[in-house]
Design an enzyme around this catalytic site. Sequence first.
Site, PDB file in Angstrom:
ATOM      1  N   CYS A 139     -46.990  24.093 -15.062  1.00 50.92           N
ATOM      2  CA  CYS A 139     -45.972  25.624 -15.248  1.00 50.92           C
ATOM      3  C   CYS A 139     -45.027  25.389 -14.237  1.00 50.92           C
ATOM      4  CB  CYS A 139     -47.050  26.496 -14.709  1.00 50.92           C
ATOM      5  SG  CYS A 139     -48.667  26.345 -15.251  1.00 50.92           S
TER       6      CYS A 139
ATOM      7  N   ARG B 116     -40.242  23.585 -18.264  1.00 48.47           N
ATOM      8  CA  ARG B 116     -41.833  23.305 -17.848  1.00 48.47           C
ATOM      9  C   ARG B 116     -43.072  23.857 -18.529  1.00 48.47           C
ATOM     10  NH1 ARG B 116     -41.357  20.978 -12.753  1.00 48.47           N
ATOM     11  NH2 ARG B 116     -43.433  21.285 -12.372  1.00 48.47           N
TER      12      ARG B 116
ATOM     13  N   TRP C 239     -47.734  26.351 -19.350  1.00 45.86           N
ATOM     14  CA  TRP C 239     -47.967  25.481 -20.460  1.00 45.86           C
ATOM     15  C   TRP C 239     -49.474  25.181 -20.453  1.00 45.86           C
ATOM     16  CZ3 TRP C 239     -49.515  20.230 -20.994  1.00 45.86           C
ATOM     17  CH2 TRP C 239     -49.137  19.782 -22.322  1.00 45.86           C
TER      18      TRP C 239
ATOM     19  N   ASN D 146     -49.181  26.397  -9.870  1.00 49.84           N
ATOM     20  CA  ASN D 146     -48.780  25.071 -10.780  1.00 49.84           C
ATOM     21  C   ASN D 146     -49.593  23.803 -10.294  1.00 49.84           C
ATOM     22  OD1 ASN D 146     -47.789  23.017 -12.412  1.00 49.84           O
ATOM     23  ND2 ASN D 146     -46.044  22.593 -11.089  1.00 49.84           N
ATOM     24  N   GLY D 147     -50.690  23.454 -11.236  1.00 47.41           N
ATOM     25  CA  GLY D 147     -51.493  22.187 -10.617  1.00 47.41           C
ATOM     26  C   GLY D 147     -52.966  22.733 -11.234  1.00 47.41           C
TER      27      GLY D 147
ATOM     28  N   GLU E 152     -37.292   4.587 -29.122  1.00 50.91           N
ATOM     29  CA  GLU E 152     -36.735   5.735 -28.575  1.00 50.91           C
ATOM     30  C   GLU E 152     -36.383   6.615 -29.606  1.00 50.91           C
ATOM     31  OE1 GLU E 152     -37.102   7.079 -26.050  1.00 50.91           O
ATOM     32  OE2 GLU E 152     -35.154   8.860 -25.926  1.00 50.91           O
TER      33      GLU E 152
ATOM     34  N   LYS F 148     -37.678  10.346 -30.411  1.00 47.99           N
ATOM     35  CA  LYS F 148     -36.750  11.619 -30.487  1.00 47.99           C
ATOM     36  C   LYS F 148     -36.984  12.356 -31.827  1.00 47.99           C
ATOM     37  CE  LYS F 148     -35.935  11.693 -27.274  1.00 47.99           C
ATOM     38  NZ  LYS F 148     -35.876  11.060 -26.146  1.00 47.99           N
TER      39      LYS F 148
ATOM     40  N   GLU G  56     -40.633  14.035 -31.765  1.00 40.26           N
ATOM     41  CA  GLU G  56     -40.907  15.168 -30.782  1.00 40.26           C
ATOM     42  C   GLU G  56     -40.123  16.403 -31.160  1.00 40.26           C
ATOM     43  OE1 GLU G  56     -40.321  14.547 -26.541  1.00 40.26           O
ATOM     44  OE2 GLU G  56     -38.449  13.275 -26.802  1.00 40.26           O
TER      45      GLU G  56
ATOM     46  N   HIS H 196     -46.117  -6.610 -42.589  1.00 39.70           N
ATOM     47  CA  HIS H 196     -47.614  -6.924 -42.250  1.00 39.70           C
ATOM     48  C   HIS H 196     -48.522  -5.547 -42.453  1.00 39.70           C
ATOM     49  CE1 HIS H 196     -46.783 -11.113 -41.433  1.00 39.70           C
ATOM     50  NE2 HIS H 196     -45.763 -10.736 -40.622  1.00 39.70           N
TER      51      HIS H 196
ATOM     52  N   LYS I 279     -41.268  19.605 -20.454  1.00 38.65           N
ATOM     53  CA  LYS I 279     -40.444  18.677 -19.951  1.00 38.65           C
ATOM     54  C   LYS I 279     -40.877  17.512 -18.805  1.00 38.65           C
ATOM     55  CE  LYS I 279     -36.124  16.855 -19.113  1.00 38.65           C
ATOM     56  NZ  LYS I 279     -35.599  16.086 -20.221  1.00 38.65           N
TER      57      LYS I 279
HETATM   58  O1  M6R Z   1     -39.804  12.376 -16.076  1.00 39.04           O
HETATM   59  P1  M6R Z   1     -40.338  11.381 -16.767  1.00 39.04           P
HETATM   60  O2  M6R Z   1     -39.212  10.228 -16.838  1.00 39.04           O
HETATM   61  O3  M6R Z   1     -41.541  10.591 -15.846  1.00 39.04           O
HETATM   62  O4  M6R Z   1     -41.185  11.721 -18.170  1.00 39.04           O
HETATM   63  C1  M6R Z   1     -41.564  10.904 -18.799  1.00 39.04           C
HETATM   64  C2  M6R Z   1     -41.902  11.363 -20.174  1.00 39.04           C
HETATM   65  O5  M6R Z   1     -42.895  12.579 -20.344  1.00 39.04           O
HETATM   66  C3  M6R Z   1     -40.713  11.754 -20.873  1.00 39.04           C
HETATM   67  O6  M6R Z   1     -39.564  10.978 -21.139  1.00 39.04           O
HETATM   68  C4  M6R Z   1     -41.070  12.235 -22.602  1.00 39.04           C
HETATM   69  O7  M6R Z   1     -41.388  11.417 -23.328  1.00 39.04           O
HETATM   70  C5  M6R Z   1     -39.816  13.006 -23.163  1.00 39.04           C
HETATM   71  N1  M6R Z   1     -40.359  14.132 -23.608  1.00 39.04           N
HETATM   72  C6  M6R Z   1     -39.081  12.214 -23.939  1.00 39.04           C
HETATM   73  O8  M6R Z   1     -37.883  12.933 -24.607  1.00 39.04           O
END
Ligand code: M6R
Length: 606
Positions: free
Chosen positions: A5, A32, A78, A104-105, A479, A483, A486, A502, A601
């Site tokens: 959070c 977050r 979250w 948070n935790g 990558e 994108k 997600e 394959h 995030k």
């Molecule tokens: O803060 P970080 O780079 O450690 O985060 C790693 C992943 O959680 C982050 O890259 C995630 O995959 C993103 N949603 C990608 O867009």
Amino acid sequence: MISMCGIIACVSKEKIPILKTILNSLKKLEYRGYDSVGVAVIDDSLFIQKEPGKIDDVAKNINVNGIFAKVAIGHTRWATHGKPTQKNAHPHSDCTNSIALVHNGIIENYLELKKELLAKGHVFQSETDTEIIAHLLEEELKETHDFFDAFKTMIKKIKGTYAIAVVSKSDPEKIFLAKKDSPLIIGVGKSQNFAASDIPAILEYTRDAIILHDGEIAVLTAESVYIERNNVPIEPKVVKVLWSPEMAQKRGYPHFMLKEIYEQPIALRNTLDIPETELLNAAQTIVDAENIIFIASGTSYHATLHAKNYLIRHLKKPIYSVIASEYDSLKSLVDDTTLLIPVSQSGETMDVIRALNDLKERKANTLAISNVYQSTVARLANHVIYTQAGPEIGVAATKTYTSQVAVLMLLSYTASFLNGSLEQSEYHKYLEKIRKIPVMVEKNILNSELQARQLAQKIKIAESSFYLARGQSIPTAMEGALKMKEIAYIHAESYPAGESKHGPIALVSENFPVFFVAPRDETEKKILGNIEEMKARGANIILVTEAGSVAIPRADTTFILPKMTLTIERAINLIIPLQLVAYYTAVERGYDPDKPRNLAKTVTVD
Ligand code: M6R
């Protein structure tokens, strides 16, 4: 109940419309988590309001301008376990409604503590681990009349990870803070102090920050900051934050993600401007190590793959990239000759922290790459290089990814130069080309934008897609697919193009979108065969390539970039059309790209 959070707290000398400040700051932390929101205000009484939903929706039911007070806390949540209900939202309170706290935790021993508290007659309102903190404090206050003493005793009893901010009617002009493994910073203002999970939350009010460290507890008043560890006071170390508040605003862009895509040229320019000694020292650690392990998650993991693939060829020693949550498989390879390179935008990803902590015990050297100053990962490592991308609010990483690639590839070239596998004259030619990358990226974004928008209109009805590449472009395909998944919620599978026949090709039928990342490198001719295979099955071929590619006439949609020669140029430029396509596809499908469902995030749980 586990939470991941954002927390915020504010204490002011004068009464102010404090919820305006709290909600404004919470907006900067929404990345977050955004399942539920809550605030608590201490005035003559304790007022708590919390609801499931996003901040803007919940704020409509809060009297933002009408409540004048000196002390308040806020939370955006979250949830990973249990539902985001009103009762489970923070702040949580005790039985007498005198204490309010945000957390948070994870409190790992909450079940046993809850049992004890229930036996003593406490009544719980939620299913959360957090609520036990309020009842523990209530219990401790029966023994002592000093709230800080009660707070310190409570902290000794809880086990797990936490950033906590507590307010109490018994000491109404103070905020009590504690930190272990979850991020917490203090913002030092004029007759106003703040605590928050992250720097963007305080930037509008102050740029003077104190980074709290694990095991520290703190008390804020409007004009003082007291910190102690193990009962010993610590002199607060104030650092100037270089990020400006404007850097965390949308500046007219409809979404942070689009703004951040457009910020890539400046992020790259700043990131590539590493002081020479810093670059050489970090590159030397790569040369000195006998084996190297990159540790990262998600997009950051993809960034490491570019460097790993290059270094394997040029340094001729064992080099691995490991997904942080799977580090165990490489444990036996780590000793004092190993260099661990954790790469984390936030520096707070729990999987990366856990892997780093565990592997470090084997006496390995460590070089962190992070975008956040003094993040946990940065502090755990012996050496750090910061990407200079500025705050990234969109959940989907864009500018921090290309900045990571930039720094990792620059380090890789410098290490190759230091170990003699790249000649000095070549190295200088590389540096010359690297200097031009920000301008290339600027043009690339402008040239790709319209086409990405048009393509999004066509593929928005797709249920599934492929992202194929060969050789050094495979991480870019991975990558690009991440994108799309997600933020646009279209299934996107990345595969080495040669491997697609394959198995995966069985999924392809008329109009199935297949993205090919196909630069004009040594794979140019081979990938043509894979394009033909897909075309023969009616696939909609989307090609990201360079001017003059033999594949251009075979594609339905083509993003044509200028001819490039270096891996760094390609790794940074080829992803940009794919970022834009994912963004516009999400928008076309009616989704908010900044707040993808089920994601946060910073993933601070493992
Ligand atoms: O803060 P970080 O780079 O450690 O985060 C790693 C992943 O959680 C982050 O890259 C995630 O995959 C993103 N949603 C990608 O867009």
